[in-house]
Write a protein that holds these residues in place. Sequence first.
Motif, mmCIF file in Angstrom:
data_model
loop_
_atom_site.group_PDB
_atom_site.id
_atom_site.type_symbol
_atom_site.label_atom_id
_atom_site.label_comp_id
_atom_site.label_asym_id
_atom_site.label_seq_id
_atom_site.Cartn_x
_atom_site.Cartn_y
_atom_site.Cartn_z
ATOM 1 N N LEU A 170 -1.297 0.215 62.210
ATOM 2 C CA LEU A 170 -2.263 1.269 61.847
ATOM 3 C C LEU A 170 -1.554 2.496 61.281
ATOM 4 O O LEU A 170 -2.013 3.099 60.301
ATOM 5 N N PHE A 171 -0.436 2.859 61.889
ATOM 6 C CA PHE A 171 0.350 3.989 61.397
ATOM 7 C C PHE A 171 0.838 3.742 59.970
ATOM 8 O O PHE A 171 0.763 4.625 59.110
ATOM 9 N N ALA A 172 1.305 2.521 59.696
ATOM 10 C CA ALA A 172 1.783 2.186 58.350
ATOM 11 C C ALA A 172 0.645 2.229 57.338
ATOM 12 O O ALA A 172 0.829 2.692 56.203
ATOM 13 N N ILE A 173 -0.545 1.767 57.738
ATOM 14 C CA ILE A 173 -1.695 1.815 56.829
ATOM 15 C C ILE A 173 -2.083 3.257 56.533
ATOM 16 O O ILE A 173 -2.378 3.608 55.381
ATOM 17 N N CYS A 174 -2.065 4.127 57.543
ATOM 18 C CA CYS A 174 -2.386 5.542 57.333
ATOM 19 C C CYS A 174 -1.399 6.202 56.375
ATOM 20 O O CYS A 174 -1.800 6.950 55.475
ATOM 21 N N ILE A 175 -0.127 5.915 56.548
ATOM 22 C CA ILE A 175 0.884 6.472 55.641
ATOM 23 C C ILE A 175 0.668 5.959 54.220
ATOM 24 O O ILE A 175 0.747 6.715 53.243
ATOM 25 N N ALA A 176 0.351 4.667 54.076
ATOM 26 C CA ALA A 176 0.109 4.105 52.743
ATOM 27 C C ALA A 176 -1.095 4.760 52.082
ATOM 28 O O ALA A 176 -1.074 5.037 50.878
ATOM 29 N N LEU A 177 -2.149 5.033 52.842
ATOM 30 C CA LEU A 177 -3.329 5.687 52.270
ATOM 31 C C LEU A 177 -3.026 7.123 51.858
ATOM 32 O O LEU A 177 -3.530 7.598 50.839
ATOM 33 N N ILE A 178 -2.195 7.812 52.623
ATOM 34 C CA ILE A 178 -1.806 9.175 52.253
ATOM 35 C C ILE A 178 -0.987 9.160 50.968
ATOM 36 O O ILE A 178 -1.215 9.957 50.056
ATOM 37 N N VAL A 179 -0.035 8.252 50.880
ATOM 38 C CA VAL A 179 0.805 8.172 49.683
ATOM 39 C C VAL A 179 -0.023 7.756 48.477
ATOM 40 O O VAL A 179 0.164 8.260 47.365
ATOM 41 N N LYS A 180 -0.973 6.846 48.676
ATOM 42 C CA LYS A 180 -1.820 6.384 47.569
ATOM 43 C C LYS A 180 -2.678 7.521 47.027
ATOM 44 O O LYS A 180 -2.930 7.595 45.827
ATOM 45 N N GLY A 181 -3.120 8.419 47.900
ATOM 46 C CA GLY A 181 -3.985 9.511 47.481
ATOM 47 C C GLY A 181 -3.262 10.630 46.747
ATOM 48 O O GLY A 181 -3.902 11.462 46.112
ATOM 49 N N ARG A 182 -1.966 10.665 46.807
ATOM 50 C CA ARG A 182 -1.200 11.713 46.117
ATOM 51 C C ARG A 182 -1.230 11.505 44.615
ATOM 52 O O ARG A 182 -1.229 10.383 44.127
ATOM 53 N N ARG A 183 -1.191 12.602 43.896
ATOM 54 C CA ARG A 183 -1.073 12.518 42.442
ATOM 55 C C ARG A 183 0.380 12.292 42.081
ATOM 56 O O ARG A 183 1.278 12.834 42.713
ATOM 57 N N ARG A 184 0.592 11.502 41.050
ATOM 58 C CA ARG A 184 1.959 11.274 40.583
ATOM 59 C C ARG A 184 2.450 12.498 39.834
ATOM 60 O O ARG A 184 1.689 13.114 39.095
ATOM 61 N N PRO A 185 3.724 12.847 40.016
ATOM 62 C CA PRO A 185 4.252 13.990 39.270
ATOM 63 C C PRO A 185 4.331 13.640 37.787
ATOM 64 O O PRO A 185 4.513 12.481 37.414
ATOM 65 N N PRO A 186 4.172 14.626 36.918
ATOM 66 C CA PRO A 186 4.255 14.352 35.481
ATOM 67 C C PRO A 186 5.656 13.904 35.088
ATOM 68 O O PRO A 186 6.653 14.329 35.672
ATOM 69 N N ARG A 187 5.719 13.035 34.117
ATOM 70 C CA ARG A 187 6.983 12.516 33.607
ATOM 71 C C ARG A 187 7.210 13.048 32.197
ATOM 72 O O ARG A 187 6.742 12.466 31.226
ATOM 73 N N PRO A 188 7.917 14.187 32.068
ATOM 74 C CA PRO A 188 8.095 14.761 30.732
ATOM 75 C C PRO A 188 8.904 13.868 29.801
ATOM 76 O O PRO A 188 8.660 13.856 28.605
ATOM 77 N N ALA A 189 9.852 13.108 30.333
ATOM 78 C CA ALA A 189 10.651 12.238 29.457
ATOM 79 C C ALA A 189 9.786 11.134 28.870
ATOM 80 O O ALA A 189 9.896 10.810 27.687
ATOM 81 N N ALA A 190 8.900 10.568 29.668
ATOM 82 C CA ALA A 190 8.025 9.505 29.166
ATOM 83 C C ALA A 190 7.045 10.070 28.148
ATOM 84 O O ALA A 190 6.765 9.435 27.121
ATOM 85 N N THR A 191 6.509 11.250 28.392
ATOM 86 C CA THR A 191 5.577 11.875 27.457
ATOM 87 C C THR A 191 6.277 12.191 26.140
ATOM 88 O O THR A 191 5.725 11.950 25.062
#
Length: 140
Positions: free
Chosen positions: A71-92
Amino acid sequence: MFGGIGSFIASEVSGVVRRNITVYGLFGLAVLLMLCAGGYALNALHTVLEQRYGAVAASLWVAGGLFLAGLFAICIALIVKGRRRPPRPAATAALAAAPLAAKLIGSRLSWRMAVAGGIVVLGAILGRQIVAGGDDDAEA
């Protein structure tokens, strides 16, 4: 002239791929060994609990602990999934410079024009990175 560069790039890429395969293989081995160690630790915990509380209670304690860890691992995965990805200026920047680079590669230009075009593309990529706030990819 370009054959030497091509073989150099191919050797560099194959070296990087070989290194990555070795690193990830060692990571996989480390995870496997850690899982085996975890299994032995759970067996030892079960033995201690069995001597103190009985076989059924020991099994229930171990199963409950594993359930809570899941359950703890699932909660951590849901928190990480909900985060926005940081912008990648090199890819842009690379995406913005790709049409110009494709046009330069596709046309029949002299090597001087190709070098000048490469400098322009590199300048566009670096300029977009500087404007976007620097090289954040090195930290990740």
